[in-house]
Design a protein around this motif. Structure first.
Motif, PDB file in Angstrom:
ATOM      1  N   THR A 107       0.824  -1.205   0.000  1.00  0.00           N
ATOM      2  CA  THR A 107       0.000   0.000   0.000  1.00  0.00           C
ATOM      3  C   THR A 107       0.856   1.252   0.000  1.00  0.00           C
ATOM      4  O   THR A 107       2.000   1.256   0.460  1.00  0.00           O
ATOM      5  CB  THR A 107      -0.937  -0.008   1.225  1.00  0.00           C
ATOM      6  OG1 THR A 107      -1.853   1.080   1.124  1.00  0.00           O
ATOM      7  CG2 THR A 107      -0.144   0.134   2.515  1.00  0.00           C
ATOM      8  N   SER A 108       0.315   2.339  -0.534  1.00  0.00           N
ATOM      9  CA  SER A 108       1.055   3.597  -0.596  1.00  0.00           C
ATOM     10  C   SER A 108       1.157   4.229   0.787  1.00  0.00           C
ATOM     11  O   SER A 108       0.372   3.926   1.696  1.00  0.00           O
ATOM     12  CB  SER A 108       0.370   4.569  -1.563  1.00  0.00           C
ATOM     13  OG  SER A 108      -0.887   4.971  -1.048  1.00  0.00           O
ATOM     14  N   ASP A 110       0.346   7.105   1.681  1.00  0.00           N
ATOM     15  CA  ASP A 110      -0.822   7.922   2.002  1.00  0.00           C
ATOM     16  C   ASP A 110      -1.874   7.138   2.773  1.00  0.00           C
ATOM     17  O   ASP A 110      -2.690   7.729   3.494  1.00  0.00           O
ATOM     18  CB  ASP A 110      -1.452   8.474   0.720  1.00  0.00           C
ATOM     19  CG  ASP A 110      -0.525   9.449   0.007  1.00  0.00           C
ATOM     20  OD1 ASP A 110       0.325  10.058   0.698  1.00  0.00           O
ATOM     21  OD2 ASP A 110      -0.643   9.595  -1.222  1.00  0.00           O
ATOM     22  N   ASN A 111      -1.867   5.811   2.613  1.00  0.00           N
ATOM     23  CA  ASN A 111      -2.865   4.971   3.284  1.00  0.00           C
ATOM     24  C   ASN A 111      -2.353   4.362   4.585  1.00  0.00           C
ATOM     25  O   ASN A 111      -3.026   3.534   5.186  1.00  0.00           O
ATOM     26  CB  ASN A 111      -3.308   3.846   2.338  1.00  0.00           C
ATOM     27  CG  ASN A 111      -3.953   4.387   1.081  1.00  0.00           C
ATOM     28  OD1 ASN A 111      -4.669   5.380   1.118  1.00  0.00           O
ATOM     29  ND2 ASN A 111      -3.693   3.723  -0.045  1.00  0.00           N
ATOM     30  N   VAL A 112      -1.164   4.778   4.989  1.00  0.00           N
ATOM     31  CA  VAL A 112      -0.542   4.224   6.189  1.00  0.00           C
ATOM     32  C   VAL A 112      -0.627   5.232   7.329  1.00  0.00           C
ATOM     33  O   VAL A 112      -0.428   6.442   7.128  1.00  0.00           O
ATOM     34  CB  VAL A 112       0.935   3.854   5.917  1.00  0.00           C
ATOM     35  CG1 VAL A 112       1.602   3.334   7.179  1.00  0.00           C
ATOM     36  CG2 VAL A 112       1.014   2.813   4.818  1.00  0.00           C
ATOM     37  N   ARG A 113      -0.903   4.777   8.509  1.00  0.00           N
ATOM     38  CA  ARG A 113      -1.049   5.642   9.680  1.00  0.00           C
ATOM     39  C   ARG A 113       0.292   6.198  10.143  1.00  0.00           C
ATOM     40  O   ARG A 113       1.277   5.470  10.241  1.00  0.00           O
ATOM     41  CB  ARG A 113      -1.695   4.842  10.809  1.00  0.00           C
ATOM     42  CG  ARG A 113      -1.907   5.650  12.085  1.00  0.00           C
ATOM     43  CD  ARG A 113      -2.403   4.763  13.184  1.00  0.00           C
ATOM     44  NE  ARG A 113      -2.521   5.492  14.446  1.00  0.00           N
ATOM     45  CZ  ARG A 113      -2.752   4.923  15.620  1.00  0.00           C
ATOM     46  NH1 ARG A 113      -2.881   3.615  15.695  1.00  0.00           N
ATOM     47  NH2 ARG A 113      -2.852   5.656  16.708  1.00  0.00           N
ATOM     48  N   TRP A 178       5.529   5.560  10.462  1.00  0.00           N
ATOM     49  CA  TRP A 178       4.424   5.231   9.566  1.00  0.00           C
ATOM     50  C   TRP A 178       4.318   3.703   9.579  1.00  0.00           C
ATOM     51  O   TRP A 178       5.281   3.006   9.219  1.00  0.00           O
ATOM     52  CB  TRP A 178       4.708   5.706   8.150  1.00  0.00           C
ATOM     53  CG  TRP A 178       4.500   7.176   7.933  1.00  0.00           C
ATOM     54  CD1 TRP A 178       3.425   7.779   7.342  1.00  0.00           C
ATOM     55  CD2 TRP A 178       5.413   8.239   8.268  1.00  0.00           C
ATOM     56  NE1 TRP A 178       3.591   9.146   7.304  1.00  0.00           N
ATOM     57  CE2 TRP A 178       4.807   9.455   7.870  1.00  0.00           C
ATOM     58  CE3 TRP A 178       6.666   8.278   8.900  1.00  0.00           C
ATOM     59  CZ2 TRP A 178       5.416  10.685   8.051  1.00  0.00           C
ATOM     60  CZ3 TRP A 178       7.269   9.502   9.081  1.00  0.00           C
ATOM     61  CH2 TRP A 178       6.652  10.692   8.669  1.00  0.00           C
ATOM     62  N   GLN A 180       1.681  -0.078   9.576  1.00  0.00           N
ATOM     63  CA  GLN A 180       0.423  -0.797   9.370  1.00  0.00           C
ATOM     64  C   GLN A 180       0.551  -2.150  10.055  1.00  0.00           C
ATOM     65  O   GLN A 180       1.392  -2.965   9.682  1.00  0.00           O
ATOM     66  CB  GLN A 180       0.132  -0.981   7.875  1.00  0.00           C
ATOM     67  CG  GLN A 180      -1.273  -1.494   7.591  1.00  0.00           C
ATOM     68  CD  GLN A 180      -1.585  -1.487   6.102  1.00  0.00           C
ATOM     69  OE1 GLN A 180      -1.012  -2.280   5.340  1.00  0.00           O
ATOM     70  NE2 GLN A 180      -2.454  -0.601   5.686  1.00  0.00           N
TER      71      GLN A 180
END
Length: 246
Positions: A107-108, A110-113, A178, A180
């Motif tokens: 995943t990019s 931008d989609n990671v917390r 960052w 996931q």
């Protein structure tokens, strides 16, 4: 000349069925199919001539067992069944390919917390993995970062880099993670990039795809078991067997 198949052994009938040119010898083909069907209905698959059956060996039995793994469709048979087989095999293939693709997808950022936290502990964990084929040892060094009860990990980090980060960011240091599900996608302090997404992305992919061989093995098994049936569903009669027609 029309042949008399009533004297043929089962082995001869099957061999003839595989080789006969149905378009060139339509009468013999019909007679051959009718004889096989007649014996199946009567329960007399061996016919009157059984002397050739002595030639059956274990290999022949194995071939007959292998034949049970596919369906011999008739050209004038139920089209719905053929369509169902084609659809089912393709759907199963697409599902397995989707699972494999999902494992390779990272995943990019931008989609990671993003998580701003205080370091409780940082370790460089060394793992040696032996290649079963070559016997070579591959050393992996993972950076593990603890923050209270939370644990984060960056996979396959350079040893010197790991030791430097560990030394410069001891317990109590502030750090941006960052992540996931505990997997670090990027690690940064306020003024310095420590582990970039570009660096960690291929390592995350390698971690995610460790067990994709199971999906690939399943896909190969699917096609080994269904190939003849699938081909017959598209082109009936490509592969044949003696006692099953649809």
């Amino acid at each position: 000349m029309k042949l008399d198949y009533t004297t043929y052994s089962l082995k001869d009938l099957l061999e003839t069925r595989r080789r006969i040119d149905a378009e060139r010898y339509p009468e013999n083909f019909d007679a051959l199919v009718n004889e096989i069907e007649r014996r199946r209905l009567c329960g007399n698959l061996h016919g009157s001539n059984t002397e050739h059956l002595s030639g059956f060996n274990d290999d022949d039995s194995d071939d007959d067992e292998a034949d049970t793994f596919f369906v011999d469709f008739k050209s004038n048979g139920h089209k719905k069944r053929r369509r169902f087989v084609i659809t089912a095999v393709l759907a199963a293939t697409l599902c397995i390919l989707a699972l494999i693709g999902n494992e390779y997808w990272v995943t990019s950022l931008d989609n990671v917390r993003q998580y701003n936290t205080t370091v409780s502990d940082m370790r460089c964990v060394v793992t040696d993995v032996e290649d079963e084929e070559t016997g070579n040892i591959r050393r992996y060094i993972d950076l593990e970062l603890s923050s209270g009860s939370d644990l984060f990990a960056a996979f396959d980090v350079n040893h010197r880099m790991c030791q430097t980060i560990k030394k410069e960011y001891p317990s109590g240091a502030q750090i941006n993670v960052w992540h996931q599900e505990g997997v670090i996608y990027q690690l940064k302090s306020d003024d310095r990039m420590l582990l970039s997404y570009r660096l960690l992305k291929p390592r995350i992919r390698a971690f995610q795809t460790q067990n994709t061989y199971l999906y690939i093995f399943g896909l190969i098994c699917l096609w080994i078991l269904s190939f003849k049936t699938f081909v017959n569903a598209i082109s009936p009669g490509t592969f044949t067997k003696d006692d099953t027609y649809y």
